[in-house]
Design an enzyme around this catalytic site. Sequence first.
Site, PDB file in Angstrom:
ATOM      1  N   ASN A 171       0.929  -1.380  -0.044  1.00  0.00           N
ATOM      2  CA  ASN A 171       0.043  -0.085  -0.096  1.00  0.00           C
ATOM      3  C   ASN A 171       0.766   1.208  -0.039  1.00  0.00           C
ATOM      4  OD1 ASN A 171      -2.606   1.622   0.755  1.00  0.00           O
ATOM      5  ND2 ASN A 171      -1.264   2.381   2.029  1.00  0.00           N
ATOM      6  N   HIS A 209      -6.306   7.915  -4.439  1.00  0.00           N
ATOM      7  CA  HIS A 209      -6.134   9.394  -4.992  1.00  0.00           C
ATOM      8  C   HIS A 209      -7.117  10.051  -3.733  1.00  0.00           C
ATOM      9  CE1 HIS A 209      -6.504  12.852  -7.562  1.00  0.00           C
ATOM     10  NE2 HIS A 209      -7.543  12.919  -7.207  1.00  0.00           N
ATOM     11  N   THR A 250      -8.518   2.123  -4.714  1.00  0.00           N
ATOM     12  CA  THR A 250      -8.229   1.241  -3.139  1.00  0.00           C
ATOM     13  C   THR A 250      -8.180   2.364  -1.931  1.00  0.00           C
ATOM     14  OG1 THR A 250      -5.992   1.509  -4.033  1.00  0.00           O
ATOM     15  CG2 THR A 250      -6.941  -0.684  -3.836  1.00  0.00           C
ATOM     16  N   GLU A 251      -8.130   3.632  -2.301  1.00  0.00           N
ATOM     17  CA  GLU A 251      -8.494   4.594  -1.175  1.00  0.00           C
ATOM     18  C   GLU A 251      -9.060   6.109  -1.855  1.00  0.00           C
ATOM     19  OE1 GLU A 251      -4.772   5.537   1.119  1.00  0.00           O
ATOM     20  OE2 GLU A 251      -4.453   3.436   1.661  1.00  0.00           O
ATOM     21  N   ASN A 252     -10.039   6.333  -1.451  1.00  0.00           N
ATOM     22  CA  ASN A 252     -10.507   7.772  -1.610  1.00  0.00           C
ATOM     23  C   ASN A 252     -11.398   8.080  -0.459  1.00  0.00           C
ATOM     24  OD1 ASN A 252     -12.998   9.416  -3.464  1.00  0.00           O
ATOM     25  ND2 ASN A 252     -10.824  10.024  -3.627  1.00  0.00           N
TER      26      ASN A 252
END
Length: 562
Positions: free
Chosen positions: A207, A350, A417-419
Amino acid sequence: MLLQWILRPCPVFVLALCVLALCVSASEDFDWTKNQRGSFFYGTFPTGFSWGAGSSAYQTEGAWDKDGKGMSIWDVFSHQKGKIFLNDTADHSCEGYYKFKEDIALMKDMKFNHYRFSISWPRILPNGIKNDHINEKGIKYYDNLINTLLDNNITPIVTLYHWDLPQVLEEKYGGWQNVSMVNYFNDFANLCFERFGNRVKYWITFNNPWSSAVEGYETGEHAPGLKLRGTGAYKAAHHMIKAHAKVWHTYDTQWRSKQRGMVGISLSADWGEPVDVTNQRDIEAAERYVQFYLGWFATPVFNGDYPQVMKDYIGRKSAQQGLGTSRLPVFSTQEKSYIKGTCDFLGIGHFTTRYVTQKNYPPGRGSSYFTDRDLAELVDPRWPDPGSEWLYSVPWGFRRMLNFVRSQYGNPMIYVTENGVSEKMRGCTDLCDDWRMQYFKEYINEMLKAVKDGVNVKGYTAWSLLDKFEWDEGYSERFGLYYVDFRNKNKPRYPKASVQYYKRIISSNGFPNQREVESWKRKATETCSSSNQLLAAARRKSQQENKEQAGMPKVWPVHDEV
């Protein structure tokens, strides 16, 4: 356009300077003059689009020294005075180790398709080394977590490394500065494939390795806290990329035919926009920003080697400093071939965007990752910034980043995967998080536009399910859909308004029509009022209990109050 220089103590935002700009390949593929900042788009995602939320082991599990778990570099780092805001640690955090069934019930209620979490390397290998000792209690915890997710029709997406390197490996070998980590990490991953791979079909090796490398080994803001300026980040990243490739090949040769899963990597990918889209030097500086950020890891994984602009800039600066070789390590011909193509899907994390312009930084001023880039970052002061000082809400940058990935890397399969967005705790807790609902609405809509552009996005992971330990910021920032009362030993969860809002996006698989979407925020806000009342009542009860137990030690420091 009024812009604001980013001048902060954090080296990520140091005003870097520059020399001659170089032409780079992606400028030919990506049209920087198309700003694509149109109106809201009503529509839905393709059938089968996957919705979920994420977490990481160190940030949420707690139980830092229970059931045979070994020490991680973050356990040691956070226990050092002055490293974390208010000297907080994640020793207990959300107590997810004990409350995972309760959390999965929350996910089921929201109708998640997937849940992204990480496996703590030292929880299952306390010394970091497979041949030393396997902690079966740690294995059992993840077995139970995975099985409970599947029982509730939630697909596990599992990250193998979310920054919590076993402390033993840091002390004995220097952690990611040592190439021996490649084999140790591969052994750990292979154990995870062996024990969990019959049920886990989506694996993420690393990650955001950018943060592990830069903040762990260049600036020292993150564990292990080393300040090896100009070399530490590049060396750590080099070994992480090799480790990623080895794990991919291990899965490919030993497990893929039996388990039929996929192995990817999750990279941080904030967008850099030229200050002047008609100025070639600004275009090249913005390109450089993205290549030194996303491209540093994505280009080797897809193409076998570092971006040419990184090799040129770091190599030239190294020569100007009198060094015989570049501070950027070199992949051998064999390694390039081995690393190329080791990505079944690309995870994109993002959060925000910067305006970028060229700035000259003389080589005599010292070497660092930031000065190597030869650029300056700016923000528009009108951009909303409700929480983390680095996180401005700039939705249109998301679509541009996704389209950049499409044009640069051959339109790979993407999972976001991340926001998400944080809030700073400023003395008052309000579960009616209007700004987060607006952030999700606008960012997810830009992702929908990107899908309509032809970008191969398969799923979206809101960051994060719960409020949690935010690294060097401790508990002062909250990203969660659910508020966690850290002062209460039971760590109760309370839904913020964004829970209901995100739930409606999931159930509609997007934004079906204007009338329906405009009602979501109002309905979500109605629910948060009762949550605020429940939290306030719980706080009053807790305060009364504390009075009755005067003289007893506090369970957890209080950083915010209703």
